[in-house]
Motif scaffolding. Sequence first.
Motif, PDB file in Angstrom:
ATOM      1  N   ASP A 190       1.802  39.591   5.644  1.00  0.00           N
ATOM      2  CA  ASP A 190       0.968  40.289   6.624  1.00  0.00           C
ATOM      3  C   ASP A 190       1.357  39.805   8.020  1.00  0.00           C
ATOM      4  N   LYS A 191       2.135  40.629   8.715  1.00  0.00           N
ATOM      5  CA  LYS A 191       2.674  40.229  10.029  1.00  0.00           C
ATOM      6  C   LYS A 191       1.573  40.065  11.072  1.00  0.00           C
ATOM      7  N   ARG A 192       0.357  40.506  10.787  1.00  0.00           N
ATOM      8  CA  ARG A 192      -0.741  40.327  11.742  1.00  0.00           C
ATOM      9  C   ARG A 192      -1.123  38.859  11.885  1.00  0.00           C
ATOM     10  N   LEU A 193      -0.656  38.033  10.971  1.00  0.00           N
ATOM     11  CA  LEU A 193      -0.944  36.602  11.045  1.00  0.00           C
ATOM     12  C   LEU A 193      -0.029  35.890  12.033  1.00  0.00           C
ATOM     13  N   PHE A 194       0.960  36.608  12.564  1.00  0.00           N
ATOM     14  CA  PHE A 194       1.862  36.061  13.562  1.00  0.00           C
ATOM     15  C   PHE A 194       1.421  36.465  14.955  1.00  0.00           C
ATOM     16  N   LYS A 195       1.394  35.512  15.869  1.00  0.00           N
ATOM     17  CA  LYS A 195       1.061  35.796  17.268  1.00  0.00           C
ATOM     18  C   LYS A 195       2.284  36.264  18.056  1.00  0.00           C
ATOM     19  N   LYS A 196       3.459  36.124  17.455  1.00  0.00           N
ATOM     20  CA  LYS A 196       4.706  36.598  18.048  1.00  0.00           C
ATOM     21  C   LYS A 196       5.369  37.549  17.043  1.00  0.00           C
ATOM     22  N   PRO A 197       6.352  38.339  17.480  1.00  0.00           N
ATOM     23  CA  PRO A 197       7.046  39.209  16.526  1.00  0.00           C
ATOM     24  C   PRO A 197       7.635  38.415  15.365  1.00  0.00           C
ATOM     25  N   ALA A 198       7.613  39.008  14.188  1.00  0.00           N
ATOM     26  CA  ALA A 198       8.129  38.321  13.001  1.00  0.00           C
ATOM     27  C   ALA A 198       9.573  37.889  13.192  1.00  0.00           C
ATOM     28  N   ALA A 199      10.335  38.684  13.929  1.00  0.00           N
ATOM     29  CA  ALA A 199      11.743  38.344  14.162  1.00  0.00           C
ATOM     30  C   ALA A 199      11.884  37.018  14.898  1.00  0.00           C
ATOM     31  N   ASP A 200      10.917  36.680  15.753  1.00  0.00           N
ATOM     32  CA  ASP A 200      10.970  35.410  16.480  1.00  0.00           C
ATOM     33  C   ASP A 200      10.833  34.225  15.528  1.00  0.00           C
ATOM     34  N   PHE A 201       9.993  34.373  14.506  1.00  0.00           N
ATOM     35  CA  PHE A 201       9.826  33.277  13.545  1.00  0.00           C
ATOM     36  C   PHE A 201      11.104  33.090  12.730  1.00  0.00           C
ATOM     37  N   GLU A 202      11.764  34.197  12.385  1.00  0.00           N
ATOM     38  CA  GLU A 202      13.064  34.105  11.714  1.00  0.00           C
ATOM     39  C   GLU A 202      14.063  33.380  12.602  1.00  0.00           C
ATOM     40  N   THR A 203      14.126  33.784  13.855  1.00  0.00           N
ATOM     41  CA  THR A 203      15.112  33.235  14.785  1.00  0.00           C
ATOM     42  C   THR A 203      14.911  31.749  15.040  1.00  0.00           C
ATOM     43  N   PHE A 204      13.659  31.349  15.261  1.00  0.00           N
ATOM     44  CA  PHE A 204      13.398  29.989  15.721  1.00  0.00           C
ATOM     45  C   PHE A 204      13.038  28.997  14.622  1.00  0.00           C
ATOM     46  N   LEU A 205      12.827  29.483  13.390  1.00  0.00           N
ATOM     47  CA  LEU A 205      12.488  28.566  12.307  1.00  0.00           C
ATOM     48  C   LEU A 205      13.586  28.438  11.252  1.00  0.00           C
ATOM     49  N   VAL A 206      14.179  29.543  10.845  1.00  0.00           N
ATOM     50  CA  VAL A 206      15.199  29.485   9.795  1.00  0.00           C
ATOM     51  C   VAL A 206      16.417  28.714  10.304  1.00  0.00           C
ATOM     52  N   GLY A 207      16.838  27.744   9.512  1.00  0.00           N
ATOM     53  CA  GLY A 207      17.950  26.879   9.897  1.00  0.00           C
ATOM     54  C   GLY A 207      17.511  25.607  10.601  1.00  0.00           C
ATOM     55  N   GLU A 208      16.213  25.530  10.952  1.00  0.00           N
ATOM     56  CA  GLU A 208      15.670  24.354  11.634  1.00  0.00           C
ATOM     57  C   GLU A 208      14.845  23.507  10.672  1.00  0.00           C
ATOM     58  N   GLN A 209      14.371  22.378  11.164  1.00  0.00           N
ATOM     59  CA  GLN A 209      13.503  21.498  10.401  1.00  0.00           C
ATOM     60  C   GLN A 209      12.181  21.298  11.136  1.00  0.00           C
ATOM     61  N   LEU A 210      11.123  21.029  10.381  1.00  0.00           N
ATOM     62  CA  LEU A 210       9.868  20.569  10.957  1.00  0.00           C
ATOM     63  C   LEU A 210      10.006  19.057  11.114  1.00  0.00           C
ATOM     64  N   VAL A 211       9.799  18.540  12.326  1.00  0.00           N
ATOM     65  CA  VAL A 211      10.131  17.127  12.547  1.00  0.00           C
ATOM     66  C   VAL A 211       8.946  16.241  12.923  1.00  0.00           C
TER      67      VAL A 211
END
Length: 260
Positions: free
Chosen positions: A30-51
């Motif tokens: 449910d993309k309504r749970l994102f405050k930013k476009p879903a594509a932004d979460f793909e861009t800025f999270l995939v390939g990264e780590q939570l630190v």
Amino acid sequence: MPELPEVHGYKVYIDSTCLHKKITSIDCRDKRLFKKPAADFETFLVGEQLVNTVRIGKYLFIETSGEKVLVMHFGMTGRPKYYKSKEDRPKFGHIVLTFDNDFHFAFENKRKFGWWDLIDDIQEYKEEHGLSDDARELSLDDFKNSLKTRKTHIKKVLLDQSVCAGVGNWMADEILYQAKTHPKIKVENMMEKGIEDVFNAMKKVIEVAIEKDAHYSDFPQDFLMHFREEGGICFHTNDEIKKIQLGGRATYFSPNWQVL
């Protein structure tokens, strides 16, 4: 609703399960749970780590190895879940991160009041959203200064996230019960000792709740949570607990213990 102690527990849980693992995918039902476009979460999270995680009140900020900070707010029913098998995805796990160790992190959110956001800076976000220091870290001087211009009842002030971030409805009732303070007393009519009593009770309630992992049944016997219902019996006076509405919030107190 998860309040400061519950979100503190979620922070500890995420710290012990999800950090320093590469995110390989993200799935949101449910993309309504994102405050930013879903594509932004793909861009800025995939390939990264939570630190690293930082909690301010009911907000959990998760710093990543990339450019953005992930913000989680758990709403009414949100909670985290770390699991191995895809088949174990929680029914209400509407957002899921998958890591390179083949484990998954689900953001359970049954009533869908929780949400995720991406931000650049925690301090800027705190200031823009009028959050005080976390109630657990709040100093007595800052608490007193926040109350100087207030002309409303103490219960409403405790719920103001710009005064003591993280305190919610049950906590405010418990704090006032522990401080022997009536929820309808106006801040402008309170003596300095009364304000200090409320502050000290707030610190006590927070630490007890964190120590007990927010398991209400484990709270000390004299805590309001054990009889926080209309007609419940006050531990100290054996009188009935009363329920009123203050600022649209159900408020429970003991009239002969918390005298106005």
